[in-house]
Design a protein around this motif. Sequence first.
Motif, short mmCIF file in Angstrom:
data_model
loop_
_atom_site.label_atom_id
_atom_site.label_comp_id
_atom_site.label_asym_id
_atom_site.label_seq_id
_atom_site.Cartn_x
_atom_site.Cartn_y
_atom_site.Cartn_z
N ILE A 96 0.84 -1.21 0.00
CA ILE A 96 0.00 0.00 0.00
C ILE A 96 0.88 1.26 0.00
N SER A 97 1.87 1.30 0.89
CA SER A 97 2.77 2.47 0.96
C SER A 97 3.44 2.72 -0.38
N CYS A 111 2.54 1.71 -3.44
CA CYS A 111 1.62 2.14 -4.50
C CYS A 111 1.27 3.62 -4.34
N GLN A 112 1.12 4.06 -3.09
CA GLN A 112 0.88 5.49 -2.85
C GLN A 112 2.06 6.31 -3.37
N ALA A 126 2.47 9.10 -6.47
CA ALA A 126 2.80 10.50 -6.15
C ALA A 126 4.04 11.00 -6.89
N LYS A 182 -11.39 6.55 4.43
CA LYS A 182 -10.50 6.46 3.29
C LYS A 182 -9.95 7.84 3.00
N ASP A 183 -8.67 7.93 2.65
CA ASP A 183 -8.11 9.24 2.34
C ASP A 183 -8.31 9.55 0.86
N ARG A 211 -6.57 9.25 -1.58
CA ARG A 211 -6.07 8.27 -2.55
C ARG A 211 -6.81 6.94 -2.46
N MET A 266 -7.16 5.08 0.12
CA MET A 266 -6.58 4.14 1.08
C MET A 266 -7.27 4.35 2.43
N SER A 308 3.29 4.69 4.66
CA SER A 308 2.93 5.85 3.81
C SER A 308 4.10 6.83 3.68
N TYR A 337 1.64 12.29 4.74
CA TYR A 337 0.59 13.19 5.23
C TYR A 337 1.16 14.18 6.26
N PHE A 368 3.85 15.29 -1.49
CA PHE A 368 4.34 13.91 -1.58
C PHE A 368 5.39 13.81 -2.70
#
Length: 394
Positions: free
Chosen positions: A15-16, A18-19, A23, A267-268, A270, A272, A332, A336, A345
């Motif tokens: 997840i981290s 892919c974020q 970005a 969910k944020d 993005r 997630m 992440s 944030y 980011f």
Amino acid sequence: MVFGGRSTEHEISVISACQAMAAIDRDKYDVVPVYLSKQGRWFTGDGLADVTAYRNINALLDRSTEVYMRPVYGDYNLYRANAGGLFGAKGPVAKLDLIIPVLHGSNGEDGIFEGVLETIGIPYAGCSTLASANGMDKIIMKMILAADGIPVVPYVWFTDKQWFAGREALAAKVENTLGYPVIVKPANLGSSVGIGRADNRGQLEERVADARRYSSRIIVERLVEQLQEINCSVLGDCDEYRTSVLEEPIKSGEILSYTDKYMGGSKDSRGMHAAAKRIPAELPADVTAEIGRLAGETFRVLGCHGVSRVDMMIDRADGSIYVNEINTIPGSLSFYLWEATGISFAELMDQLVRLALKRKREQASKTVSYDSNIFALGGGVKGAKGCKGAKTAR
Ligand SMILES: Nc1ncnc2c1ncn2[C@@H]1O[C@H](COP(=O)(O)OP(=O)(O)O)[C@@H](O)[C@H]1O
Ligand SMILES: [Mg+2]
């Protein structure tokens, strides 16, 4: 970017990463996703940058290419694992310039992977092998911080074999030096795995039995009952760094759980799941300043690099502040917190690249070998007995 891996935090890493891949500025950088499976196999392919594709991992890996790197200094190629055969594609899949490891937990955040990258000599983002390893082991980390005057909660530590051999004496040591309640943790895991509270001898034994399933090194700490948790991200290297605004993570139970950290909240932007948190944390100015100072000192003393998140604890009973732990590759990447500090980011990713290249330049300026050949001096070389007939390697 390298992510996944043989770790209990495999999914969090995906997840981290892919974020971060979403970005990063694609006009500036060509991004090559490198996914390490739970078995430790390496794959690349564009589909690996899309977090939703992991729902059907078998189909995703079928569409991807299995690859490997050689642990050879200066070889930055990503080679096809199945290059053989008459019709098989030949040649490297990609030549990398730099690696951004976004691995969490064991076999990644602990310096093991960074050791491979050091062997290859490729520039990489984030902490060195030494800083990662020291930051990952909760016992070693606390020893180093305490030795440099950084406050950590009182603790007792032992190995599972020591506990097995001398449980009575160790339990008595816990009771005499800490008293109940305590919190028992495996020394080198993250995400609250294997962590639990004990209020008496029986629970202590149960908790240690649980923690032993995950690690042979166990730490028992005094439990801060009136706990306020505050996190602070640090960006830079140990000569020059800056700290982010502070966050207060919100927990549902007594111990901030895996679920709180990764599944709670909403969910944020993005898509997630974002853990519930208060940014910036509401604290008096002097406490905010002191926490920022301690986070920076922790980063410096441990010799960190890139972006790390330092997690602190305030004991509301007396206002004491303790450093709880450092996450050398934070979930992440703490983007944030940097957004709230005024760094986007994309800019954060830029900084990580810039810092990685700076470190490589600095390393290149250090002497790593002497230009002398003691073998050419003739005569015996001390301790070289038994070398006769050894094959030479180039
Ligand atoms: N000494 C302590 N006293 C009270 N609560 C603690 C203490 N240490 C940890 N915790 C709680 O347990 C959680 C997980 O512990 P932590 O050391 O951060 O491990 P992890 O590496 O799994 O995140 C913390 O976020 C906090 O909620
Ligand atoms: Mg933690």
